[in-house]
Scaffold this active site. Structure first.
Site, mmCIF file in Angstrom:
data_model
loop_
_atom_site.group_PDB
_atom_site.id
_atom_site.type_symbol
_atom_site.label_atom_id
_atom_site.label_comp_id
_atom_site.label_asym_id
_atom_site.label_seq_id
_atom_site.Cartn_x
_atom_site.Cartn_y
_atom_site.Cartn_z
ATOM 1 N N CYS A 33 52.935 35.361 42.656
ATOM 2 C CA CYS A 33 52.521 36.707 42.412
ATOM 3 C C CYS A 33 51.212 36.737 42.248
ATOM 4 O O CYS A 33 50.512 37.976 42.059
ATOM 5 C CB CYS A 33 53.362 37.210 41.155
ATOM 6 N N ASP A 35 49.464 36.115 39.691
ATOM 7 C CA ASP A 35 48.797 36.285 38.101
ATOM 8 C C ASP A 35 48.370 35.080 37.236
ATOM 9 O O ASP A 35 49.003 33.868 37.780
ATOM 10 C CB ASP A 35 50.259 36.910 37.544
ATOM 11 N N CYS A 59 51.081 41.011 35.624
ATOM 12 C CA CYS A 59 51.797 42.412 35.385
ATOM 13 C C CYS A 59 52.088 42.672 34.057
ATOM 14 O O CYS A 59 51.902 42.117 33.109
ATOM 15 C CB CYS A 59 53.089 42.073 36.399
ATOM 16 N N CYS A 103 57.923 35.961 34.960
ATOM 17 C CA CYS A 103 56.566 36.577 34.103
ATOM 18 C C CYS A 103 56.492 36.073 32.634
ATOM 19 O O CYS A 103 55.323 35.556 32.261
ATOM 20 C CB CYS A 103 56.587 38.023 33.982
HETATM 21 FE FE1 FES Z 1 53.669 37.772 38.211
HETATM 22 FE FE2 FES Z 1 54.859 39.400 36.350
HETATM 23 S S1 FES Z 1 55.106 39.373 38.696
HETATM 24 S S2 FES Z 1 53.882 37.417 36.273
#
Ligand code: FES
Length: 146
Positions: A33, A35, A59, A103
């Site tokens: 993702c 992140d 997110c 996450c």
């Molecule tokens: Fe990447 Fe939540 S979508 S940490």
């Protein structure tokens, strides 16, 4: 979809920021993702986590879980902090939707990475702590197969 607690911690995250000269700093990302999470720990000579801050490029669920995770480890000993899993963090937030469970791993792994950094700097071994991954995505794939 999200509990009130998740919304509260997302909108008013606790312990955001950084600690200068932190005892330990850990950064992990999730390549899937994109992140990224960074955790700073201030640990005293009795191995008590006096302060903790986090910064994230992530997110809403990552923000909320990190906020709750920092609240849970603050004031705890290293040994107690090691027992705080992403599951415990999710429970404290009254749950997360299944697609957002991964996450919550960012916060747990970033705390472990910061503890690892602390242990390395101080030449100590923390029981049960393994060398952290900088990307938790690989781990997730393995888990998804089961
Ligand atoms: Fe990447 Fe939540 S979508 S940490």
């Amino acid at each position: 979809m999200y509990s009130e607690k998740v919304m509260d911690h997302f909108q008013n995250p606790r312990n955001v920021g950084e600690i200068e000269n932190a005892s330990g700093v850990g950064t992990v990302g999730n390549a899937k993702c994109g992140d990224i999470m960074r955790i700073y720990l201030d640990i005293d000579e009795n191995h008590i986590i006096k302060d903790v801050k986090f910064k994230t490029f992530g997110c809403g669920a990552a923000v909320a879980t990190s906020s709750m995770a920092t609240e849970l480890v603050k004031g705890k000993t290293i040994e107690e902090a090691m027992k705080i899993t992403n599951r415990a963090v999710m429970e404290a937030l009254d749950g997360l939707p299944p697609v957002k469970v991964h996450c919550s791993l960012l916060a747990e792994e970033a705390i472990h990475a910061a503890l690892w950094d602390y242990a390395e700097k101080h030449g100590i071994v923390i029981e049960g702590l393994e060398k952290p991954k900088s990307d938790i995505h690989e781990d997730e794939e393995e888990k998804e197969e089961y």
